[in-house]
Motif scaffolding. Structure first.
Motif, PDB file in Angstrom:
ATOM      1  N   ARG A 143      45.704 -64.028  46.643  1.00  0.00           N
ATOM      2  CA  ARG A 143      44.987 -63.405  46.283  1.00  0.00           C
ATOM      3  C   ARG A 143      44.782 -62.568  46.963  1.00  0.00           C
ATOM      4  N   CYS A 144      43.368 -61.707  47.473  1.00  0.00           N
ATOM      5  CA  CYS A 144      42.656 -61.110  48.167  1.00  0.00           C
ATOM      6  C   CYS A 144      41.278 -61.510  48.209  1.00  0.00           C
ATOM      7  N   ALA A 145      40.236 -60.560  49.498  1.00  0.00           N
ATOM      8  CA  ALA A 145      39.462 -61.067  49.142  1.00  0.00           C
ATOM      9  C   ALA A 145      38.953 -59.550  50.034  1.00  0.00           C
ATOM     10  N   VAL A 146      37.837 -58.939  49.024  1.00  0.00           N
ATOM     11  CA  VAL A 146      37.406 -57.387  49.145  1.00  0.00           C
ATOM     12  C   VAL A 146      35.813 -57.429  49.792  1.00  0.00           C
ATOM     13  N   PHE A 147      35.669 -57.347  50.753  1.00  0.00           N
ATOM     14  CA  PHE A 147      34.602 -57.212  51.724  1.00  0.00           C
ATOM     15  C   PHE A 147      33.668 -55.847  51.260  1.00  0.00           C
ATOM     16  N   PRO A 149      37.118 -53.879  35.473  1.00  0.00           N
ATOM     17  CA  PRO A 149      37.728 -54.053  34.891  1.00  0.00           C
ATOM     18  C   PRO A 149      38.599 -54.248  35.944  1.00  0.00           C
ATOM     19  N   LEU A 150      38.152 -54.823  36.996  1.00  0.00           N
ATOM     20  CA  LEU A 150      39.439 -55.566  38.593  1.00  0.00           C
ATOM     21  C   LEU A 150      39.256 -57.297  38.224  1.00  0.00           C
ATOM     22  N   ASP A 151      38.461 -57.748  37.024  1.00  0.00           N
ATOM     23  CA  ASP A 151      38.585 -58.927  36.981  1.00  0.00           C
ATOM     24  C   ASP A 151      38.075 -59.577  38.287  1.00  0.00           C
ATOM     25  N   PRO A 152      37.374 -59.175  38.916  1.00  0.00           N
ATOM     26  CA  PRO A 152      36.798 -59.813  40.302  1.00  0.00           C
ATOM     27  C   PRO A 152      36.043 -61.086  39.956  1.00  0.00           C
ATOM     28  N   THR A 153      36.291 -61.886  41.252  1.00  0.00           N
ATOM     29  CA  THR A 153      35.193 -63.261  40.960  1.00  0.00           C
ATOM     30  C   THR A 153      34.414 -63.355  42.342  1.00  0.00           C
ATOM     31  N   VAL A 154      33.300 -63.720  42.348  1.00  0.00           N
ATOM     32  CA  VAL A 154      32.262 -63.215  43.726  1.00  0.00           C
ATOM     33  C   VAL A 154      32.730 -64.776  44.418  1.00  0.00           C
ATOM     34  N   ILE A 155      32.745 -64.260  45.761  1.00  0.00           N
ATOM     35  CA  ILE A 155      33.687 -65.690  47.122  1.00  0.00           C
ATOM     36  C   ILE A 155      32.058 -65.993  47.752  1.00  0.00           C
ATOM     37  N   GLN A 156      31.023 -64.801  47.785  1.00  0.00           N
ATOM     38  CA  GLN A 156      30.274 -64.900  48.539  1.00  0.00           C
ATOM     39  C   GLN A 156      29.000 -63.579  49.222  1.00  0.00           C
ATOM     40  N   THR A 157      28.633 -63.677  49.230  1.00  0.00           N
ATOM     41  CA  THR A 157      27.132 -62.608  49.207  1.00  0.00           C
ATOM     42  C   THR A 157      26.062 -63.220  50.050  1.00  0.00           C
ATOM     43  N   ASN A 158      24.938 -62.337  50.503  1.00  0.00           N
ATOM     44  CA  ASN A 158      24.046 -62.571  51.153  1.00  0.00           C
ATOM     45  C   ASN A 158      22.783 -62.362  50.097  1.00  0.00           C
ATOM     46  N   LEU A 159      23.109 -62.245  48.840  1.00  0.00           N
ATOM     47  CA  LEU A 159      22.125 -62.137  47.551  1.00  0.00           C
ATOM     48  C   LEU A 159      20.811 -63.178  47.475  1.00  0.00           C
ATOM     49  N   SER A 160      19.915 -62.744  47.274  1.00  0.00           N
ATOM     50  CA  SER A 160      19.214 -64.347  46.956  1.00  0.00           C
ATOM     51  C   SER A 160      20.126 -65.678  45.627  1.00  0.00           C
ATOM     52  N   LYS A 161      19.892 -66.405  45.479  1.00  0.00           N
ATOM     53  CA  LYS A 161      21.236 -67.481  45.044  1.00  0.00           C
ATOM     54  C   LYS A 161      20.615 -66.211  43.290  1.00  0.00           C
ATOM     55  N   GLU A 162      18.968 -66.383  42.924  1.00  0.00           N
ATOM     56  CA  GLU A 162      18.836 -65.772  41.945  1.00  0.00           C
ATOM     57  C   GLU A 162      20.080 -64.375  40.847  1.00  0.00           C
ATOM     58  N   ASN A 163      19.599 -63.430  41.961  1.00  0.00           N
ATOM     59  CA  ASN A 163      20.582 -62.377  42.359  1.00  0.00           C
ATOM     60  C   ASN A 163      21.807 -62.611  42.399  1.00  0.00           C
ATOM     61  N   GLU A 164      22.540 -63.676  43.313  1.00  0.00           N
ATOM     62  CA  GLU A 164      24.456 -63.776  43.167  1.00  0.00           C
ATOM     63  C   GLU A 164      24.331 -64.248  41.665  1.00  0.00           C
ATOM     64  N   GLN A 175      43.030 -60.193  42.499  1.00  0.00           N
ATOM     65  CA  GLN A 175      44.669 -60.489  42.117  1.00  0.00           C
ATOM     66  C   GLN A 175      45.623 -60.780  43.391  1.00  0.00           C
ATOM     67  N   ASP A 176      45.133 -58.824  44.275  1.00  0.00           N
ATOM     68  CA  ASP A 176      46.646 -58.675  44.485  1.00  0.00           C
ATOM     69  C   ASP A 176      45.919 -57.660  45.917  1.00  0.00           C
ATOM     70  N   ARG A 177      47.193 -57.355  46.274  1.00  0.00           N
ATOM     71  CA  ARG A 177      45.898 -55.930  47.850  1.00  0.00           C
ATOM     72  C   ARG A 177      46.383 -54.670  47.053  1.00  0.00           C
ATOM     73  N   ASP A 178      47.273 -54.733  45.597  1.00  0.00           N
ATOM     74  CA  ASP A 178      46.649 -53.004  44.554  1.00  0.00           C
ATOM     75  C   ASP A 178      45.503 -52.949  44.101  1.00  0.00           C
ATOM     76  N   THR A 179      44.501 -54.573  43.912  1.00  0.00           N
ATOM     77  CA  THR A 179      44.270 -54.658  43.258  1.00  0.00           C
ATOM     78  C   THR A 179      42.857 -54.130  43.937  1.00  0.00           C
ATOM     79  N   ALA A 180      43.021 -55.143  45.355  1.00  0.00           N
ATOM     80  CA  ALA A 180      42.047 -54.201  46.838  1.00  0.00           C
ATOM     81  C   ALA A 180      41.889 -53.494  46.963  1.00  0.00           C
ATOM     82  N   ASP A 181      43.157 -52.783  46.927  1.00  0.00           N
ATOM     83  CA  ASP A 181      42.947 -51.000  47.141  1.00  0.00           C
ATOM     84  C   ASP A 181      42.301 -51.161  45.807  1.00  0.00           C
ATOM     85  N   ARG A 182      42.507 -50.285  44.645  1.00  0.00           N
ATOM     86  CA  ARG A 182      42.093 -50.136  43.573  1.00  0.00           C
ATOM     87  C   ARG A 182      39.709 -50.768  43.982  1.00  0.00           C
TER      88      ARG A 182
END
Length: 160
Positions: A115-119, A136-151, A10-17
């Motif tokens: 919004r922020c993206a956490v890497f 608890p941070l309610d994140p969404t997955v933007i990108q991974t290098n995992l296999s499609k199944e694992n993602e 959601q925001d920078r505070d959540t990214a810091d967390r």
């Protein structure tokens, strides 16, 4: 091999967390964090990056040490310290370790609404405990290098 996971929050505070959670999980050896950062847009809409590893500072410290040693050899340690610190800082600034800064900037430029993206670049030892820690941070997955199944499994685990 470390996996790259990019989470939207959601925001920078959540990214810091999120970075704090990653560091805590690393201490508990539930994952081995190689690098972490987050991206956001400033008030003018430009992407900004918050890095956890300061390569400029590390370069300046290493350069100062080597500069002092070389300065002692040539009987001018103060000049050696100054030149070494400056050279090390420049080298550190130009060094890119871990997550690619260009990719961080590119994803950061696409963020909307504060919004922020956490890497996270990490070897995950216990995926279920790591997912539970971030849920608890309610994140969404933007990108991974995992296999499609694992993602897909990760996306589902964070939703439930």
């Amino acid at each position: 091999m470390p996996q790259l996971i990019v989470l939207g929050v959601q925001d920078r505070d959540t990214a810091d967390r999120a970075l704090e959670i990653g560091a805590e999980l690393d201490k508990r050896e539930l994952l081995h964090l190689s690098d972490a950062a987050y991206a956001y847009q400033d008030g003018k809409g430009r992407p900004r990056i918050h890095q956890t590893v300061n390569t400029t500072g590390m370069g300046a410290a290493g350069g100062a040490l080597w500069g002092t040693l070389i300065g002692l050899i040539f009987l001018n340690p103060v000049l050696g310290l100054a030149v070494g610190a400056a050279t090390g800082a420049v080298a550190g600034k130009l060094t890119d370790i871990g997550i690619d800064d260009d990719m961080i900037r590119q994803i950061g430029s696409e963020l909307e609404g504060g919004r922020c993206a956490v890497f996270l670049l990490a070897d995950v030892e216990t995926a279920d405990r790591v997912v539970e820690a971030f849920k608890p941070l309610d994140p969404t997955v933007i990108q991974t290098n995992l296999s499609k199944e694992n993602e897909e499994e990760l996306v589902e685990a964070l939703r439930s």
